[in-house]
Design a protein around this motif. Structure first.
Motif, PDB file in Angstrom:
ATOM      1  N   SER A 145     -43.385 -29.396  28.538  1.00 25.80           N
ATOM      2  CA  SER A 145     -42.114 -28.952  29.096  1.00 25.80           C
ATOM      3  C   SER A 145     -41.166 -28.448  28.015  1.00 25.80           C
ATOM      4  CB  SER A 145     -41.458 -30.109  29.859  1.00 25.80           C
ATOM      5  OG  SER A 145     -40.182 -29.759  30.329  1.00 25.80           O
ATOM      6  N   ALA A 146     -41.114 -29.148  26.881  1.00 19.96           N
ATOM      7  CA  ALA A 146     -40.197 -28.754  25.804  1.00 19.96           C
ATOM      8  C   ALA A 146     -40.539 -27.378  25.251  1.00 19.96           C
ATOM      9  CB  ALA A 146     -40.240 -29.804  24.693  1.00 19.96           C
ATOM     10  N   PHE A 147     -41.820 -27.146  24.963  1.00 15.90           N
ATOM     11  CA  PHE A 147     -42.217 -25.846  24.415  1.00 15.90           C
ATOM     12  C   PHE A 147     -42.075 -24.739  25.461  1.00 15.90           C
ATOM     13  CE2 PHE A 147     -44.461 -28.682  21.428  1.00 15.90           C
ATOM     14  CZ  PHE A 147     -44.008 -28.140  20.237  1.00 15.90           C
ATOM     15  N   GLU A 148     -42.387 -25.052  26.711  1.00 10.36           N
ATOM     16  CA  GLU A 148     -42.226 -24.055  27.771  1.00 10.36           C
ATOM     17  C   GLU A 148     -40.751 -23.706  27.959  1.00 10.36           C
ATOM     18  OE1 GLU A 148     -44.329 -23.606  32.014  1.00 10.36           O
ATOM     19  OE2 GLU A 148     -42.750 -25.124  32.013  1.00 10.36           O
ATOM     20  N   SER A 149     -39.879 -24.713  27.937  1.00 11.48           N
ATOM     21  CA  SER A 149     -38.444 -24.466  28.088  1.00 11.48           C
ATOM     22  C   SER A 149     -37.896 -23.628  26.939  1.00 11.48           C
ATOM     23  CB  SER A 149     -37.692 -25.803  28.164  1.00 11.48           C
ATOM     24  OG  SER A 149     -38.012 -26.503  29.346  1.00 11.48           O
ATOM     25  N   ALA A 150     -38.398 -23.878  25.739  1.00 14.97           N
ATOM     26  CA  ALA A 150     -37.972 -23.068  24.592  1.00 14.97           C
ATOM     27  C   ALA A 150     -38.327 -21.603  24.821  1.00 14.97           C
ATOM     28  CB  ALA A 150     -38.621 -23.585  23.315  1.00 14.97           C
ATOM     29  N   GLY A 151     -39.508 -21.359  25.403  1.00  8.39           N
ATOM     30  CA  GLY A 151     -39.908 -19.988  25.702  1.00  8.39           C
ATOM     31  C   GLY A 151     -39.014 -19.349  26.744  1.00  8.39           C
ATOM     32  N   TYR A 152     -38.708 -20.089  27.810  1.00  4.26           N
ATOM     33  CA  TYR A 152     -37.825 -19.564  28.857  1.00  4.26           C
ATOM     34  C   TYR A 152     -36.427 -19.297  28.312  1.00  4.26           C
ATOM     35  CZ  TYR A 152     -41.027 -20.248  32.780  1.00  4.26           C
ATOM     36  OH  TYR A 152     -42.070 -20.151  33.652  1.00  4.26           O
ATOM     37  N   ALA A 153     -35.927 -20.199  27.483  1.00  5.08           N
ATOM     38  CA  ALA A 153     -34.592 -20.026  26.911  1.00  5.08           C
ATOM     39  C   ALA A 153     -34.534 -18.782  26.032  1.00  5.08           C
ATOM     40  CB  ALA A 153     -34.208 -21.265  26.107  1.00  5.08           C
ATOM     41  N   LEU A 154     -35.564 -18.595  25.226  1.00  7.85           N
ATOM     42  CA  LEU A 154     -35.602 -17.431  24.345  1.00  7.85           C
ATOM     43  C   LEU A 154     -35.699 -16.142  25.157  1.00  7.85           C
ATOM     44  CD1 LEU A 154     -35.616 -16.695  21.343  1.00  7.85           C
ATOM     45  CD2 LEU A 154     -38.114 -16.750  21.405  1.00  7.85           C
ATOM     46  N   THR A 155     -36.513 -16.166  26.210  1.00  7.91           N
ATOM     47  CA  THR A 155     -36.658 -14.979  27.056  1.00  7.91           C
ATOM     48  C   THR A 155     -35.349 -14.628  27.746  1.00  7.91           C
ATOM     49  OG1 THR A 155     -38.989 -15.507  27.444  1.00  7.91           O
ATOM     50  CG2 THR A 155     -37.942 -13.987  28.987  1.00  7.91           C
ATOM     51  N   SER A 156     -34.620 -15.656  28.224  1.00  7.82           N
ATOM     52  CA  SER A 156     -33.363 -15.399  28.931  1.00  7.82           C
ATOM     53  C   SER A 156     -32.286 -14.841  28.014  1.00  7.82           C
ATOM     54  CB  SER A 156     -32.862 -16.690  29.576  1.00  7.82           C
ATOM     55  OG  SER A 156     -32.481 -17.632  28.580  1.00  7.82           O
ATOM     56  N   LEU A 157     -32.494 -14.979  26.710  1.00 12.72           N
ATOM     57  CA  LEU A 157     -31.508 -14.471  25.747  1.00 12.72           C
ATOM     58  C   LEU A 157     -31.470 -12.946  25.723  1.00 12.72           C
ATOM     59  CD1 LEU A 157     -29.566 -15.088  23.338  1.00 12.72           C
ATOM     60  CD2 LEU A 157     -31.590 -15.089  21.864  1.00 12.72           C
ATOM     61  N   PHE A 158     -32.611 -12.317  25.996  1.00  7.85           N
ATOM     62  CA  PHE A 158     -32.708 -10.863  25.886  1.00  7.85           C
ATOM     63  C   PHE A 158     -32.518 -10.223  27.254  1.00  7.85           C
ATOM     64  CE2 PHE A 158     -35.277 -12.706  22.500  1.00  7.85           C
ATOM     65  CZ  PHE A 158     -34.746 -12.078  21.379  1.00  7.85           C
ATOM     66  N   THR A 159     -31.505  -9.376  27.370  1.00  7.72           N
ATOM     67  CA  THR A 159     -31.227  -8.658  28.609  1.00  7.72           C
ATOM     68  C   THR A 159     -31.069  -7.167  28.310  1.00  7.72           C
ATOM     69  OG1 THR A 159     -28.810  -8.821  28.441  1.00  7.72           O
ATOM     70  CG2 THR A 159     -29.979 -10.687  29.448  1.00  7.72           C
ATOM     71  N   ALA A 160     -30.987  -6.374  29.369  1.00 11.35           N
ATOM     72  CA  ALA A 160     -30.813  -4.930  29.187  1.00 11.35           C
ATOM     73  C   ALA A 160     -29.475  -4.606  28.529  1.00 11.35           C
ATOM     74  CB  ALA A 160     -30.908  -4.227  30.540  1.00 11.35           C
ATOM     75  N   GLN A 161     -28.511  -5.514  28.671  1.00 11.85           N
ATOM     76  CA  GLN A 161     -27.182  -5.298  28.078  1.00 11.85           C
ATOM     77  C   GLN A 161     -27.064  -5.876  26.667  1.00 11.85           C
ATOM     78  OE1 GLN A 161     -27.549  -6.698  31.288  1.00 11.85           O
ATOM     79  NE2 GLN A 161     -27.414  -4.597  32.091  1.00 11.85           N
ATOM     80  N   GLY A 162     -28.145  -6.457  26.167  1.00  7.88           N
ATOM     81  CA  GLY A 162     -28.125  -7.061  24.847  1.00  7.88           C
ATOM     82  C   GLY A 162     -28.369  -8.552  24.925  1.00  7.88           C
ATOM     83  N   LEU A 163     -28.017  -9.274  23.856  1.00  4.32           N
ATOM     84  CA  LEU A 163     -28.229 -10.711  23.831  1.00  4.32           C
ATOM     85  C   LEU A 163     -27.247 -11.415  24.763  1.00  4.32           C
ATOM     86  CD1 LEU A 163     -28.753 -11.359  20.001  1.00  4.32           C
ATOM     87  CD2 LEU A 163     -30.475 -10.955  21.760  1.00  4.32           C
ATOM     88  N   SER A 164     -27.763 -12.354  25.570  1.00  2.00           N
ATOM     89  CA  SER A 164     -26.932 -13.089  26.526  1.00  2.00           C
ATOM     90  C   SER A 164     -26.941 -14.565  26.164  1.00  2.00           C
ATOM     91  CB  SER A 164     -27.440 -12.881  27.953  1.00  2.00           C
ATOM     92  OG  SER A 164     -26.738 -13.710  28.858  1.00  2.00           O
TER      93      SER A 164
END
Length: 298
Positions: A145-164
């Motif tokens: 869960s910890a490593f998977e959550s780190a991946g989701y968190a990192l992915t959510s950082l990148f958006t079409a408008q830039g870093l979120s």
């Protein structure tokens, strides 16, 4: 005659959670204030590992035998978690494709790789009790869960408008709240049933374990697909038609968003309740098993 009073041993998990939460909040504040991108890895790691590590520490304090050492717990958390996410990634990439049964495949694969990782890392234990199986199973699950959550968190950082940064923080908060009733809970159930009838030489792959594996995989699949299930229920209840976002994904009509949200959370709540009740039944069996061993010792 001098009587020496024994002070109750302080629990480590409250301090781990409190200090970790304060550090995470401080990291959020400083990152927002400075906009320093070098702090993002700190934010991702603290937010993703805080709840899993806290629950592993809580479980470790309730171990059944001296075989469950801090070194073993660290190894099952780290190695088991990494092996789990790597194995799941490979198998899901090459075996799964978009279909109605996609989430069933995800549940089967992820629960299987976690169970295999647990068996590999604990096969040499001299004593295998149901309670210790629950603890080590939860440890592997929380590592995953910890490593998977780190991946989701990192992915959510990148958006079409830039870093979120807001997207990253929101994702970590949500996954942190849901972590106790996800991977850690499911693998704890399987770990207990894997250990229960086992011996030093080998694990016993019983019919009960196979049935539990299918049941846990189903809970996992239902959890992952609850958004889609809630969408269908919402459309049926409101008699409306789904609209599509720019990515081509179906989303509920704007005026039905409340029904959709309530249905999603209610469904996940029921799934979590089933898993928790299942684990409580196993913990009750573990207490009875320990009482029987103590009576036998006398």
């Amino acid at each position: 005659m001098t009587t020496v009073s024994r002070r109750p041993r302080r629990r480590a998990w409250p301090r781990i959670f409190t200090v970790g939460l304060l550090l995470w909040v401080l990291s959020v504040v400083v990152t927002y204030a400075t906009g320093n991108p070098n702090l993002l890895p700190t934010l991702v790691l603290l937010g993703s590992f805080l709840v899993p590590v806290t629950f592993v520490a809580w479980a470790f304090e309730r171990r059944d035998s001296g075989e469950i050492t801090a070194e073993l717990v660290f190894r099952t958390f780290l190695v088991g978690g990494v092996l789990g996410v790597l194995g799941a990634s490979v198998l899901e990439t090459y075996l799964l494709y978009p279909s109605t049964w996609l989430y069933v495949g995800v549940g089967l694969i992820e629960e299987a790789v976690k169970l295999v990782a647990l068996a590999l890392l604990t096969r040499g234990l001299a004593v295998k009790s149901l309670r210790d199986g629950i603890i080590l199973g939860a440890t592997v699950g929380f590592g995953f869960s910890a490593f998977e959550s780190a991946g989701y968190a990192l992915t959510s950082l990148f958006t079409a408008q830039g870093l979120s940064l807001t997207g990253l923080v929101t994702t970590e908060l949500l996954r942190g709240l849901l972590a106790p009733v996800g991977h850690g809970l499911w693998t704890a159930i399987l770990g207990g049933l894997l250990f229960a009838p086992s011996t030093r030489e080998h694990f016993v792959l019983s019919l009960r374990l196979a049935t539990a594996f299918l049941g846990v995989a189903l809970l996992h699949a239902l959890w992952d697909s609850m958004s889609a299930i809630a969408l269908v229920i919402t459309l049926v209840l409101t008699g409306q038609v789904a609209r599509f976002d720019p990515r081509g994904l179906a989303v509920p009509p704007g005026d039905a968003a409340t029904v959709y949200t309530v249905t999603t959370w209610a469904g996940q709540g029921v799934i979590a309740l089933i898993g928790v009740l299942w684990l409580l039944v196993l913990l009750r069996r573990a207490r009875q098993e320990r009482s029987s061993r103590r009576e036998g010792a006398w």
